[in-house]
Write a protein that holds these residues in place. Structure first.
Motif, mmCIF file in Angstrom:
data_model
loop_
_atom_site.group_PDB
_atom_site.id
_atom_site.type_symbol
_atom_site.label_atom_id
_atom_site.label_comp_id
_atom_site.label_asym_id
_atom_site.label_seq_id
_atom_site.Cartn_x
_atom_site.Cartn_y
_atom_site.Cartn_z
ATOM 1 N N ASP A 107 41.735 46.677 40.285
ATOM 2 C CA ASP A 107 42.960 46.505 39.505
ATOM 3 C C ASP A 107 43.925 47.619 39.847
ATOM 4 O O ASP A 107 43.563 48.629 40.473
ATOM 5 C CB ASP A 107 42.644 46.507 38.003
ATOM 6 N N GLU A 120 42.096 45.280 29.989
ATOM 7 C CA GLU A 120 41.983 44.205 30.980
ATOM 8 C C GLU A 120 41.355 44.720 32.271
ATOM 9 O O GLU A 120 40.533 44.034 32.899
ATOM 10 C CB GLU A 120 43.360 43.608 31.257
ATOM 11 N N ARG A 124 37.890 43.405 34.041
ATOM 12 C CA ARG A 124 37.735 43.003 35.443
ATOM 13 C C ARG A 124 36.591 43.757 36.113
ATOM 14 O O ARG A 124 35.850 43.187 36.922
ATOM 15 C CB ARG A 124 39.049 43.242 36.197
ATOM 16 N N GLN A 128 32.820 42.304 37.712
ATOM 17 C CA GLN A 128 32.243 42.579 39.032
ATOM 18 C C GLN A 128 30.742 42.848 38.940
ATOM 19 O O GLN A 128 30.002 42.602 39.881
ATOM 20 C CB GLN A 128 32.943 43.787 39.660
#
Length: 299
Positions: A107, A120, A124, A128
């Motif tokens: 990100d 957020e 993310r 992963q």
């Protein structure tokens, strides 16, 4: 849960980032590094101990502009390892996003960091690793909590202190306007400016600010103790603080006239020294600034 290393050479921003990360229930631990050398040392220990070791790091939240190696340099070094930690870039600059994602960044978060945007990025990163990344909105530091079907507020009883104050206000009569004396606020310029740091509002005395640096729609306030980011354009502060002795010397800088220690002209370039900072003066502001400094020196 994630083990996190946050890297930023600006201490207030690093503290804010760590505060937000440690407030996230999906983060097991969050440690900080204030320069690239310390970051590489910590990451090397993590790689040597392995992903399940005591010094393991799952995600590095990495600033881009730092003294020495940049965040992009560190990410390129990590790309050569078999199982490097994930990278999330946290930066005030938009122009490096393409390079960041070329380096497989998870990100790219812009400063000043909003809690919901950082959440957020954590989601993310969790994805992963195949971890559950959902987080209730109410858990966000400073997030607005919503309540469904909230009941109507009950009528104020006469016994309530607030009601007692209201009852003592004179009722408007046919020849009298309502008494607004309890609503009046003294009309005077504020002596402080509010800044947000990790969900906490601090009030910085304007007299402590040496100069201000433009960063897009934001401004960075520089004091002797550090810097603070506020969401106010430089032009707005220039207008508000002109009477306090702040002068524009460049499209990027607003300076407290009384904090200028030295004015230097070298090969047609004008600079001023404000504490340990040396700031360039644009041609259009140079003559006016010299005149102001001379008038100030002569009383």
């Amino acid at each position: 849960m994630l083990r996190v290393l946050a890297v930023d050479d600006e201490k207030p921003l690093l503290e804010e980032l760590l505060y937000l990360l440690r407030s996230d229930p999906r983060v097991l631990s969050a440690e900080g590094a204030s320069d690239a050398t310390e970051a590489l040392r910590r990451i090397t220990l993590a790689l040597e101990s392995g992903p399940d070791g005591a010094d393991g790091i799952d995600v590095v939240f990495l600033d881009i502009h730092m003294a020495g190696l940049t965040g992009l340099d560190i990410a390129r070094l990590l790309a050569g390892f078999a199982r490097p930690p994930l990278i999330v870039f946290v930066t005030a600059h938009e122009g490096f996003a393409v390079q960041a994602f070329d380096l497989k960044a998870v990100d790219y978060v812009l400063k000043p960091v909003r809690p919901e945007r950082l959440a957020e990025a954590v989601r993310r990163a969790c994805a992963q690793f195949g971890l559950a990344g959902e987080r209730p909105a109410a858990a966000l530091p400073g997030a607005v909590r919503t309540v469904a079907a909230a009941p109507e507020p009950a009528p104020v009883r006469a016994a309530d202190p607030g009601a007692a104050v209201a009852d003592r206000r004179p009722e408007p009569g046919p020849d009298r306007s309502p008494d607004r004396s309890l609503d009046r606020v003294p009309d005077r310029a504020p002596e402080q400016i509010a800044v947000e740091l990790g969900g906490v509002t601090r009030f910085v005395p304007i007299a402590d600010i040496a100069y201000v640096e433009a960063q897009g729609d934001y401004a960075r306030l520089h004091t002797d103790e550090g810097s603070h980011l506020v969401r106010i354009p430089l032009a707005t502060l220039e207008e508000r603080w002109a009477a306090r002795g702040f002068v524009r010397i460049h499209r990027r800088h607003l300076v407290a006239l009384g904090r200028i220690d030295e004015l230097r002209l070298d090969a047609g370039t004008t600079t001023v020294r404000v504490g340990s900072a040396e700031l360039q003066v644009s041609r259009r502001h140079a003559r006016e600034l010299r005149d102001l400094l001379m008038r100030q020196a002569m009383g």
